[in-house]
Write a protein that holds these residues in place. Structure first.
Motif, short mmCIF file in Angstrom:
data_model
loop_
_atom_site.label_atom_id
_atom_site.label_comp_id
_atom_site.label_asym_id
_atom_site.label_seq_id
_atom_site.Cartn_x
_atom_site.Cartn_y
_atom_site.Cartn_z
N ILE A 115 35.20 -25.33 2.83
CA ILE A 115 34.84 -24.02 2.27
C ILE A 115 36.07 -23.39 1.63
N LEU A 116 35.85 -22.74 0.49
CA LEU A 116 36.87 -21.90 -0.13
C LEU A 116 36.41 -20.46 0.01
N ILE A 117 37.21 -19.64 0.68
CA ILE A 117 36.92 -18.21 0.84
C ILE A 117 37.82 -17.46 -0.13
N HIS A 118 37.26 -16.49 -0.84
CA HIS A 118 38.11 -15.70 -1.74
C HIS A 118 37.59 -14.28 -1.91
N CYS A 119 38.51 -13.41 -2.29
CA CYS A 119 38.18 -12.07 -2.77
C CYS A 119 38.99 -11.90 -4.06
N ARG A 120 39.34 -10.69 -4.43
CA ARG A 120 40.09 -10.50 -5.68
C ARG A 120 41.52 -11.01 -5.55
N SER A 121 42.22 -10.54 -4.52
CA SER A 121 43.63 -10.93 -4.39
C SER A 121 43.87 -11.99 -3.32
N GLY A 122 42.87 -12.26 -2.50
CA GLY A 122 43.03 -13.27 -1.44
C GLY A 122 43.88 -12.78 -0.28
N ALA A 123 44.00 -11.47 -0.14
CA ALA A 123 44.91 -10.93 0.87
C ALA A 123 44.18 -10.23 2.01
N ASP A 124 43.28 -9.34 1.70
CA ASP A 124 42.72 -8.44 2.71
C ASP A 124 41.37 -8.93 3.24
N ARG A 125 40.33 -8.89 2.41
CA ARG A 125 39.02 -9.37 2.86
C ARG A 125 39.08 -10.84 3.24
N THR A 126 39.78 -11.62 2.41
CA THR A 126 39.92 -13.05 2.70
C THR A 126 40.69 -13.25 4.00
N GLY A 127 41.67 -12.41 4.25
CA GLY A 127 42.42 -12.48 5.50
C GLY A 127 41.54 -12.25 6.70
N LEU A 128 40.69 -11.21 6.64
CA LEU A 128 39.81 -10.92 7.76
C LEU A 128 38.80 -12.05 7.96
N ALA A 129 38.22 -12.56 6.87
CA ALA A 129 37.27 -13.67 7.00
C ALA A 129 37.95 -14.90 7.60
N SER A 130 39.19 -15.14 7.24
CA SER A 130 39.94 -16.28 7.78
C SER A 130 40.22 -16.09 9.27
N VAL A 131 40.56 -14.87 9.67
CA VAL A 131 40.77 -14.58 11.10
C VAL A 131 39.48 -14.82 11.87
N ILE A 132 38.38 -14.34 11.32
CA ILE A 132 37.08 -14.52 11.99
C ILE A 132 36.77 -16.01 12.14
N TYR A 133 37.01 -16.79 11.09
CA TYR A 133 36.78 -18.24 11.18
C TYR A 133 37.64 -18.87 12.28
N LEU A 134 38.92 -18.56 12.25
CA LEU A 134 39.83 -19.16 13.22
C LEU A 134 39.48 -18.78 14.66
N ALA A 135 39.18 -17.51 14.87
CA ALA A 135 38.93 -17.03 16.23
C ALA A 135 37.56 -17.44 16.75
N ARG A 136 36.54 -17.36 15.92
CA ARG A 136 35.19 -17.59 16.41
C ARG A 136 34.69 -19.02 16.24
N ILE A 137 35.18 -19.72 15.24
CA ILE A 137 34.65 -21.05 14.97
C ILE A 137 35.67 -22.13 15.36
N ALA A 138 36.89 -22.00 14.86
CA ALA A 138 37.92 -22.99 15.18
C ALA A 138 38.48 -22.78 16.59
N ARG A 139 38.25 -21.58 17.15
CA ARG A 139 38.67 -21.24 18.51
C ARG A 139 40.17 -21.39 18.73
N VAL A 140 40.95 -20.93 17.75
CA VAL A 140 42.41 -20.94 17.94
C VAL A 140 42.81 -19.62 18.60
N GLY A 141 44.02 -19.58 19.08
CA GLY A 141 44.51 -18.38 19.76
C GLY A 141 44.63 -17.19 18.82
N GLU A 142 44.55 -16.03 19.43
CA GLU A 142 44.60 -14.75 18.72
C GLU A 142 45.86 -14.62 17.86
N GLU A 143 46.99 -14.99 18.39
CA GLU A 143 48.25 -14.83 17.66
C GLU A 143 48.25 -15.67 16.37
N ILE A 144 47.77 -16.88 16.45
CA ILE A 144 47.72 -17.75 15.27
C ILE A 144 46.68 -17.21 14.28
#
Length: 187
Positions: free
Chosen positions: A120-149
Protein backbone atom coordinates in the motif's frame (compact mmCIF):
# COMPACT_ATOMS: atom_id res chain seq x y z
CA UNK A 1 25.15 40.77 26.57
CA UNK A 2 24.35 42.39 23.21
CA UNK A 3 26.95 40.28 21.47
CA UNK A 4 25.57 37.12 23.11
CA UNK A 5 22.02 37.92 22.00
CA UNK A 6 23.25 38.68 18.48
CA UNK A 7 24.98 35.28 18.33
CA UNK A 8 21.88 33.52 19.61
CA UNK A 9 19.78 35.31 16.98
CA UNK A 10 22.24 34.31 14.25
CA UNK A 11 22.25 30.68 15.38
CA UNK A 12 18.46 30.60 15.53
CA UNK A 13 18.22 32.21 12.10
CA UNK A 14 20.68 29.73 10.61
CA UNK A 15 18.81 26.81 12.20
CA UNK A 16 15.54 28.14 10.76
CA UNK A 17 17.03 28.43 7.27
CA UNK A 18 18.46 24.90 7.51
CA UNK A 19 15.11 23.52 8.67
CA UNK A 20 13.38 25.28 5.78
CA UNK A 21 15.86 23.82 3.29
CA UNK A 22 15.34 20.35 4.77
CA UNK A 23 11.54 20.62 4.57
CA UNK A 24 11.71 21.77 0.95
CA UNK A 25 14.17 18.99 0.10
CA UNK A 26 11.96 16.20 1.46
CA UNK A 27 9.01 17.59 -0.50
CA UNK A 28 11.02 17.79 -3.72
CA UNK A 29 12.12 14.18 -3.29
CA UNK A 30 8.55 12.96 -2.69
CA UNK A 31 8.85 12.44 1.07
CA UNK A 32 8.80 8.74 0.21
CA UNK A 33 9.67 6.14 2.85
CA UNK A 34 8.89 2.58 3.84
CA UNK A 35 6.61 2.21 6.85
CA UNK A 36 6.95 -1.58 6.71
CA UNK A 37 9.03 -2.70 3.71
CA UNK A 38 7.00 -4.83 1.34
CA UNK A 39 3.72 -3.85 3.05
CA UNK A 40 3.20 -0.11 3.43
CA UNK A 41 4.93 2.98 2.06
CA UNK A 42 4.26 6.68 2.53
CA UNK A 43 4.75 9.78 0.39
CA UNK A 44 3.52 13.23 -0.43
CA UNK A 45 1.11 13.75 -3.36
CA UNK A 46 2.52 11.47 -6.07
CA UNK A 47 2.59 12.44 -9.72
CA UNK A 48 1.53 9.86 -12.31
CA UNK A 49 5.26 9.23 -12.96
CA UNK A 50 5.82 8.68 -9.22
CA UNK A 51 2.91 6.24 -9.08
CA UNK A 52 4.31 4.27 -12.03
CA UNK A 53 7.79 4.21 -10.49
CA UNK A 54 6.50 3.15 -7.05
CA UNK A 55 4.32 0.44 -8.62
CA UNK A 56 7.25 -0.88 -10.65
CA UNK A 57 9.87 -0.73 -7.92
CA UNK A 58 7.81 -1.56 -4.82
CA UNK A 59 4.96 -3.54 -6.45
CA UNK A 60 2.35 -1.12 -5.03
CA UNK A 61 -1.16 -2.55 -5.41
CA UNK A 62 -3.22 0.01 -3.48
CA UNK A 63 -3.07 3.77 -3.06
CA UNK A 64 -4.75 5.29 0.00
CA UNK A 65 -5.42 8.95 -0.71
CA UNK A 66 -5.99 10.81 2.56
CA UNK A 67 -6.91 14.03 0.74
CA UNK A 68 -10.28 12.59 -0.27
CA UNK A 69 -12.02 12.45 -3.62
CA UNK A 70 -11.83 15.74 -5.57
CA UNK A 71 -13.04 15.36 -9.16
CA UNK A 72 -12.39 19.03 -9.92
CA UNK A 73 -8.70 18.89 -9.03
CA UNK A 74 -6.15 17.92 -11.68
CA UNK A 75 -4.01 16.06 -9.10
CA UNK A 76 -6.95 13.79 -8.31
CA UNK A 77 -7.92 13.12 -11.91
CA UNK A 78 -4.27 12.37 -12.75
CA UNK A 79 -3.90 10.06 -9.77
CA UNK A 80 -7.11 8.19 -10.57
CA UNK A 81 -6.09 7.81 -14.24
CA UNK A 82 -2.62 6.55 -13.30
CA UNK A 83 -4.06 4.05 -10.82
CA UNK A 84 -6.58 2.81 -13.38
CA UNK A 85 -3.91 2.53 -16.11
CA UNK A 86 -1.67 0.48 -13.79
CA UNK A 87 -4.48 -1.67 -12.37
CA UNK A 88 -4.08 -0.29 -8.84
CA UNK A 89 -6.83 0.06 -6.27
CA UNK A 90 -7.41 3.70 -5.31
CA UNK A 91 -9.07 4.30 -1.94
CA UNK A 92 -10.13 7.81 -0.96
CA UNK A 93 -10.21 8.39 2.79
CA UNK A 94 -10.69 12.09 3.53
CA UNK A 95 -8.88 13.52 6.54
CA UNK A 96 -7.99 17.06 7.58
CA UNK A 97 -4.55 17.73 9.06
CA UNK A 98 -5.98 20.40 11.36
CA UNK A 99 -8.85 18.28 12.70
CA UNK A 100 -8.72 15.37 15.11
CA UNK A 101 -9.56 11.96 13.69
CA UNK A 102 -12.37 10.50 15.78
CA UNK A 103 -12.06 6.92 17.07
CA UNK A 104 -14.72 5.59 14.69
CA UNK A 105 -12.91 7.00 11.66
CA UNK A 106 -9.62 5.64 13.02
CA UNK A 107 -11.21 2.17 13.30
CA UNK A 108 -12.46 2.48 9.71
CA UNK A 109 -8.99 3.53 8.51
CA UNK A 110 -7.38 0.62 10.37
CA UNK A 111 -9.84 -1.84 8.77
CA UNK A 112 -9.17 -0.35 5.36
CA UNK A 113 -5.38 -0.61 5.81
CA UNK A 114 -5.70 -4.16 7.15
CA UNK A 115 -7.88 -5.39 4.27
CA UNK A 116 -6.47 -3.50 1.25
CA UNK A 117 -4.25 -5.40 -1.18
CA UNK A 118 -0.61 -4.87 -0.28
CA UNK A 119 1.81 -3.26 -0.75
CA UNK A 120 0.00 0.00 0.00
CA UNK A 121 1.07 3.58 -0.69
CA UNK A 122 -0.45 6.07 1.77
CA UNK A 123 -0.31 9.75 0.90
CA UNK A 124 -1.70 13.19 1.60
CA UNK A 125 -0.50 16.53 0.20
CA UNK A 126 2.85 16.77 1.95
CA UNK A 127 3.16 13.24 3.37
CA UNK A 128 3.82 14.62 6.83
CA UNK A 129 0.73 14.95 9.00
CA UNK A 130 -2.25 12.87 7.86
CA UNK A 131 0.08 10.31 6.33
CA UNK A 132 2.03 10.24 9.60
CA UNK A 133 -1.08 9.48 11.63
CA UNK A 134 -2.23 6.79 9.19
CA UNK A 135 1.25 5.23 9.35
CA UNK A 136 1.19 5.24 13.17
CA UNK A 137 -2.23 3.58 13.11
CA UNK A 138 -0.95 0.90 10.72
CA UNK A 139 2.14 0.20 12.80
CA UNK A 140 0.32 0.12 16.13
CA UNK A 141 -2.85 -1.70 15.18
CA UNK A 142 -1.86 -3.94 12.29
CA UNK A 143 1.91 -4.48 12.39
CA UNK A 144 1.75 -4.46 16.23
CA UNK A 145 5.04 -2.65 16.72
CA UNK A 146 5.83 -0.79 19.91
CA UNK A 147 4.46 2.66 20.61
CA UNK A 148 7.86 4.37 20.50
CA UNK A 149 8.66 3.03 17.03
CA UNK A 150 5.15 3.75 15.69
CA UNK A 151 5.18 7.34 16.92
CA UNK A 152 8.32 8.09 14.89
CA UNK A 153 6.01 8.34 11.88
CA UNK A 154 4.73 11.64 13.31
CA UNK A 155 8.08 13.39 13.39
CA UNK A 156 10.21 16.08 11.82
CA UNK A 157 11.92 13.33 9.81
CA UNK A 158 8.83 13.38 7.55
CA UNK A 159 8.15 17.10 7.90
CA UNK A 160 5.59 16.85 10.70
CA UNK A 161 5.80 19.72 13.13
CA UNK A 162 3.48 19.00 16.02
CA UNK A 163 3.76 21.93 18.38
CA UNK A 164 0.80 22.52 20.71
CA UNK A 165 -0.97 25.85 20.13
CA UNK A 166 1.37 26.78 17.25
CA UNK A 167 0.87 24.07 14.65
CA UNK A 168 -2.60 23.22 13.28
CA UNK A 169 -1.18 19.76 12.44
CA UNK A 170 -0.86 19.11 16.18
CA UNK A 171 -4.38 17.73 15.77
CA UNK A 172 -2.71 14.55 14.43
CA UNK A 173 -0.67 14.20 17.63
CA UNK A 174 -3.79 14.81 19.72
CA UNK A 175 -5.69 12.21 17.67
CA UNK A 176 -3.01 9.63 18.30
CA UNK A 177 -2.85 10.38 22.03
CA UNK A 178 -6.64 9.96 22.28
CA UNK A 179 -6.57 6.72 20.28
CA UNK A 180 -3.68 5.41 22.34
CA UNK A 181 -5.41 6.30 25.62
CA UNK A 182 -8.63 4.59 24.49
CA UNK A 183 -6.66 1.46 23.55
CA UNK A 184 -4.93 1.36 26.94
CA UNK A 185 -8.18 1.79 28.87
CA UNK A 186 -9.90 -0.91 26.78
CA UNK A 187 -7.00 -3.35 27.17
Amino acid sequence: MKRFLKRVACICGAAGVMLGIYLVAIQLTGNFAAVVPGEVYRSNQPTPADIAAYAAHYNIRTIVNLRGRNERAAWYRNERAAARRLGLTLIDFPMQADERLDPGAADELARLLRDAPRPILIHCRSGADRTGLASVIYLARIARVGEEIAERQLSLRYGHIGIPFLSPAYAMDESWEELEEAAHSAG
